[in-house]
Design a protein around this motif. Structure first.
Motif, PDB file in Angstrom:
ATOM      1  N   ASN A 176      36.452 -72.262 -82.264  1.00 53.88           N
ATOM      2  CA  ASN A 176      36.912 -73.433 -81.523  1.00 53.88           C
ATOM      3  C   ASN A 176      36.408 -73.368 -80.079  1.00 53.88           C
ATOM      4  O   ASN A 176      36.770 -72.470 -79.322  1.00 53.88           O
ATOM      5  N   LYS A 177      35.586 -74.340 -79.689  1.00 52.55           N
ATOM      6  CA  LYS A 177      35.033 -74.373 -78.330  1.00 52.55           C
ATOM      7  C   LYS A 177      35.632 -75.518 -77.516  1.00 52.55           C
ATOM      8  O   LYS A 177      35.052 -75.960 -76.526  1.00 52.55           O
ATOM      9  N   THR A 178      36.794 -75.999 -77.931  1.00 54.20           N
ATOM     10  CA  THR A 178      37.459 -77.086 -77.206  1.00 54.20           C
ATOM     11  C   THR A 178      38.713 -76.556 -76.518  1.00 54.20           C
ATOM     12  O   THR A 178      39.102 -75.401 -76.682  1.00 54.20           O
ATOM     13  N   ALA A 179      39.379 -77.433 -75.800  1.00 49.70           N
ATOM     14  CA  ALA A 179      40.638 -77.064 -75.122  1.00 49.70           C
ATOM     15  C   ALA A 179      41.846 -77.207 -76.047  1.00 49.70           C
ATOM     16  O   ALA A 179      42.950 -76.786 -75.695  1.00 49.70           O
ATOM     17  N   LYS A 180      41.629 -77.790 -77.218  1.00 50.38           N
ATOM     18  CA  LYS A 180      42.735 -77.970 -78.166  1.00 50.38           C
ATOM     19  C   LYS A 180      42.851 -76.748 -79.076  1.00 50.38           C
ATOM     20  O   LYS A 180      41.838 -76.270 -79.599  1.00 50.38           O
ATOM     21  N   PRO A 181      44.053 -76.255 -79.316  1.00 47.62           N
ATOM     22  CA  PRO A 181      44.213 -75.052 -80.141  1.00 47.62           C
ATOM     23  C   PRO A 181      44.338 -75.371 -81.624  1.00 47.62           C
ATOM     24  O   PRO A 181      44.790 -76.461 -82.001  1.00 47.62           O
ATOM     25  N   PHE A 182      43.942 -74.433 -82.464  1.00 47.28           N
ATOM     26  CA  PHE A 182      44.285 -74.521 -83.874  1.00 47.28           C
ATOM     27  C   PHE A 182      45.760 -74.179 -84.035  1.00 47.28           C
ATOM     28  O   PHE A 182      46.314 -73.337 -83.305  1.00 47.28           O
ATOM     29  N   ILE A 183      46.404 -74.807 -85.013  1.00 44.93           N
ATOM     30  CA  ILE A 183      47.811 -74.541 -85.307  1.00 44.93           C
ATOM     31  C   ILE A 183      47.928 -74.078 -86.763  1.00 44.93           C
ATOM     32  O   ILE A 183      46.969 -74.160 -87.534  1.00 44.93           O
ATOM     33  N   ILE A 184      49.102 -73.580 -87.130  1.00 42.79           N
ATOM     34  CA  ILE A 184      49.379 -73.242 -88.521  1.00 42.79           C
ATOM     35  C   ILE A 184      50.662 -73.943 -88.958  1.00 42.79           C
ATOM     36  O   ILE A 184      51.284 -74.669 -88.179  1.00 42.79           O
TER      37      ILE A 184
END
Length: 371
Positions: A176-184
């Motif tokens: 992920n190279k964005t400012a938004k995080p992955f979630i679970i």
């Protein structure tokens, strides 16, 4: 009953070690949560209170101990993915352990066992198309047995038999190279199939383990997602690259929306996810159907014999698919995939996969012939 049994009342179906990869401020103790059904947001709650049920795997401690041993063996593999950006060597012992963990993560989830209960209810209330009354109920006792402690133990500990048949699937790490995080979520392994979705293939579940076009997405922290996929169908980044960068925020949103749709009712995240962002994902997810809901479809079929035409029916038991028209960066269809013919049921399976590879808790189709 041994001492360990009394100490393991709280039994997690998403391992605590895995949840810690998404902990608040990387503290290893707390995690953010949002209840999709009630709208309750909490920026930080104890990990111990998430994704568990009291004595879910029984009071003997046998299955809980087995799962703990599996987790201890698997944890270093997944930690290395986000800490060192290191994946297992293809067909190594670590590769087998990675696939085994992913299978168990899917099969141990309460949604799988709830599905059996829902299917039992549907069977009791579904009308036959070729005779008076409802479809046969002989599967119900088997479904009830699978929901017992002994049934869970037998099903989960035998899942390793599926692992060799899944080793044809390739895997890469999405960075992920964005400012938004992955979630679970409380059901974090995403089973998807862009190939069969595009073909409008509606026979059985699109996420059975032996199907052509199978994809698995598993976030391993807020910056990395493990993708396991059918390389005959998909081209993922450059062939030699083990890690692919994703810098489109819309693609991150799409993968996060899958977590919302795959959940029972809870999504989890670290400090990088705001309440506004999580609520936005939930609102966007409402355009799509939730996954993992039980269904039965009755298919009447006329079968010609030597001297007459007989009526039979196929009773298809399964669960709803994840279908969002997924379209993410660097995941493309191979040229070969465009020419694959899906004329019959057998055509949907990968060439090296046995036709019996289906989720142990779902019987995809049973044919009942009239007497």
């Amino acid at each position: 009953m041994n001492v360990k049994t009394t100490k393991t009342k709280i039994q997690h179906y998403v391992p605590q070690f895995f949840q810690r990869y998404f902990s608040h401020e990387n503290n290893g103790n707390t995690i953010g949560m949002f209840n999709v059904n009630t709208g309750v947001f909490k920026a930080s709650v104890p990990i111990r209170t998430q994704s568990y049920k009291d004595y879910f795997y029984g009071k003997s401690g046998e299955l809980e101990t087995w799962l703990s041993e599996l987790e201890s063996k698997s944890a270093p593999i997944f930690r290395a993915m986000w800490e060192k950006e290191q994946l297992p060597i293809y067909k190594s012992a670590e590769h087998l352990d990675m696939v085994h963990f992913a299978l168990i993560l899917d099969l141990r989830n309460p949604l799988r066992f709830n599905l059996l209960e829902d299917l039992s209810t549907l069977i009791s209330n579904t009308k036959s198309s070729i005779r008076e009354g409802n479809i046969p109920t002989n599967l119900i006792p088997k479904f009830k047995e699978l929901q017992t402690e002994r049934g869970k133990l037998s099903s989960l500990t035998s899942a390793h038999l599926l692992v060799p048949e899944l080793l044809d699937l390739k895997f890469k790490l999405i960075r992920n190279k964005t400012a938004k995080p992955f979630i679970i979520s409380d059901n974090p392994l995403i089973m998807y199939n862009q190939f069969l979705e595009k073909r409008n293939w509606n026979f059985m579940s699109n996420s059975d383990y032996g199907l052509k076009g199978l994809q698995m997405f598993l976030p391993v922290n807020d910056q990395c997602v493990l993708m396991i996929y059918d390389s005959e169908i998909y081209k993922v980044g450059n062939k030699k690259d083990k890690i692919i960068d994703m810098d489109d925020e819309k693609c991150i949103d799409q993968l996060n929306i899958l977590q919302v749709l795959n959940s029972s009712n809870i999504v989890n995240f670290n400090h990088c996810a705001s309440e506004y962002y999580i609520q936005t994902l939930v609102d966007k997810s409402k355009r799509f159907k939730k996954a993992n809901e039980a269904f039965i479809k009755v298919h009447p079929i006329k079968e010609k014999s030597s001297d007459s035409e007989a009526n039979i029916q196929i009773n298809e038991l399964g669960m709803t698919n994840l279908e969002t028209n997924l379209n993410i960066q660097k995941v493309k269809f191979t040229t070969k995939s465009k020419y694959i013919n899906l004329e019959d049921r057998n055509g949907q399976y990968r060439k090296n996969a046995k036709l019996t590879i289906v989720k142990p808790f779902v019987v995809p189709s049973i044919v009942y012939k009239p007497i």
